[in-house]
Design a protein around this motif. Sequence first.
Motif, PDB file in Angstrom:
ATOM      1  N   THR A   3      40.673  25.384  23.453  1.00  0.00           N
ATOM      2  CA  THR A   3      41.263  26.058  24.607  1.00  0.00           C
ATOM      3  C   THR A   3      40.951  25.378  25.929  1.00  0.00           C
ATOM      4  OG1 THR A   3      41.604  28.207  25.632  1.00  0.00           O
ATOM      5  CG2 THR A   3      39.375  27.697  24.923  1.00  0.00           C
ATOM      6  N   VAL A  67      45.605  27.281  34.438  1.00  0.00           N
ATOM      7  CA  VAL A  67      46.055  28.176  33.379  1.00  0.00           C
ATOM      8  C   VAL A  67      47.544  28.449  33.521  1.00  0.00           C
ATOM      9  CG1 VAL A  67      45.811  30.518  32.446  1.00  0.00           C
ATOM     10  CG2 VAL A  67      43.783  29.231  33.115  1.00  0.00           C
ATOM     11  N   GLU A  71      50.426  28.233  30.587  1.00  0.00           N
ATOM     12  CA  GLU A  71      51.249  29.372  30.196  1.00  0.00           C
ATOM     13  C   GLU A  71      52.732  29.030  30.271  1.00  0.00           C
ATOM     14  OE1 GLU A  71      49.995  32.111  28.724  1.00  0.00           O
ATOM     15  OE2 GLU A  71      48.169  30.936  28.906  1.00  0.00           O
ATOM     16  N   THR A 149      39.674  31.940  37.512  1.00  0.00           N
ATOM     17  CA  THR A 149      39.677  32.154  36.068  1.00  0.00           C
ATOM     18  C   THR A 149      39.150  33.532  35.715  1.00  0.00           C
ATOM     19  OG1 THR A 149      39.302  29.805  35.787  1.00  0.00           O
ATOM     20  CG2 THR A 149      38.950  31.172  33.878  1.00  0.00           C
ATOM     21  N   ASN A 150      38.089  34.007  36.360  1.00  0.00           N
ATOM     22  CA  ASN A 150      37.541  35.333  36.066  1.00  0.00           C
ATOM     23  C   ASN A 150      38.552  36.425  36.398  1.00  0.00           C
ATOM     24  OD1 ASN A 150      35.224  34.151  35.204  1.00  0.00           O
ATOM     25  ND2 ASN A 150      33.957  34.789  36.931  1.00  0.00           N
ATOM     26  N   PHE A 152      41.806  36.078  36.434  1.00  0.00           N
ATOM     27  CA  PHE A 152      42.879  35.965  35.443  1.00  0.00           C
ATOM     28  C   PHE A 152      42.467  36.627  34.130  1.00  0.00           C
ATOM     29  CE2 PHE A 152      44.456  33.558  31.746  1.00  0.00           C
ATOM     30  CZ  PHE A 152      45.787  33.931  31.804  1.00  0.00           C
ATOM     31  N   GLU A 153      41.258  36.334  33.667  1.00  0.00           N
ATOM     32  CA  GLU A 153      40.777  36.911  32.407  1.00  0.00           C
ATOM     33  C   GLU A 153      40.652  38.427  32.506  1.00  0.00           C
ATOM     34  OE1 GLU A 153      37.236  34.879  31.137  1.00  0.00           O
ATOM     35  OE2 GLU A 153      38.256  32.951  31.063  1.00  0.00           O
ATOM     36  N   THR A 156      44.170  39.889  32.432  1.00  0.00           N
ATOM     37  CA  THR A 156      44.696  39.811  31.070  1.00  0.00           C
ATOM     38  C   THR A 156      44.105  40.918  30.203  1.00  0.00           C
ATOM     39  OG1 THR A 156      44.951  37.419  31.291  1.00  0.00           O
ATOM     40  CG2 THR A 156      44.967  38.301  29.064  1.00  0.00           C
ATOM     41  N   ALA A 157      42.801  41.139  30.331  1.00  0.00           N
ATOM     42  CA  ALA A 157      42.137  42.180  29.539  1.00  0.00           C
ATOM     43  C   ALA A 157      42.654  43.565  29.916  1.00  0.00           C
ATOM     44  CB  ALA A 157      40.631  42.102  29.749  1.00  0.00           C
ATOM     45  N   VAL A 182      33.202  38.226  34.302  1.00  0.00           N
ATOM     46  CA  VAL A 182      34.451  38.872  33.891  1.00  0.00           C
ATOM     47  C   VAL A 182      34.189  40.318  33.485  1.00  0.00           C
ATOM     48  CG1 VAL A 182      36.348  38.808  32.231  1.00  0.00           C
ATOM     49  CG2 VAL A 182      35.440  36.680  33.134  1.00  0.00           C
ATOM     50  N   GLU A 183      33.118  40.547  32.728  1.00  0.00           N
ATOM     51  CA  GLU A 183      32.793  41.894  32.259  1.00  0.00           C
ATOM     52  C   GLU A 183      32.531  42.841  33.430  1.00  0.00           C
ATOM     53  OE1 GLU A 183      31.189  39.094  31.200  1.00  0.00           O
ATOM     54  OE2 GLU A 183      32.080  38.920  29.219  1.00  0.00           O
TER      55      GLU A 183
END
Length: 193
Positions: A3, A67, A71, A149-150, A152-153, A156-157, A182-183
């Motif tokens: 990835t 990213v 995509e 990135t965080n 985006f993630e 997405t979640a 991210v969490e």
Amino acid sequence: MITHLNGNLIEKTPTHLVIECGGVGYFVKISLNTFSRITTGISKTIKLVTHLQVKEDSQTLYGFYAVQEREMFRHLISVSGIGANTAMLMLSSLSSDEIANAITSDDVTLIKSVKGIGLKTAQRVIVDLKSKMAKIEFSSENIFSQDNTNKFEALTALSALGFDKTKAEKAINKVVTDEQSVEDLIKAALRIL
């Protein structure tokens, strides 16, 4: 599936890179847009998001600076008649935002301006991807970027959990900080949603 790669840049050309990760050199095909955004010199550390394409007779790794570009590549290769090489040619000629805007505004002429794309293929791209582009909402101000990135993630979640994308993005933007995982970002956004 591979990835992303994070390693030393060994070779850099407008069409490919060689990145050494853990003693292994990876040959990665890139677009001209990715090439123009890479400011890292030879023997310096670089990070690229990737897409691995496995065929009966080959395995090819495609690399992207952001990213968002990966995509768009994945959406393009899902269209009948658009292979990986044609998708890379499109991403070399136009940015992800330009392709998305052309699709959403039915701009057949702009898509057809890419070498190797005819009228029927351009129309097929628009028909197949128009509904997907409306959901993704590509734009230069979008959350999709290497620096976010965080975000985006987390988006997405939250989307995968069933939250409305626009509301989730607003919640994330309210609670985001530079040092947040991210969490933690997802948990903070859930308190608002």
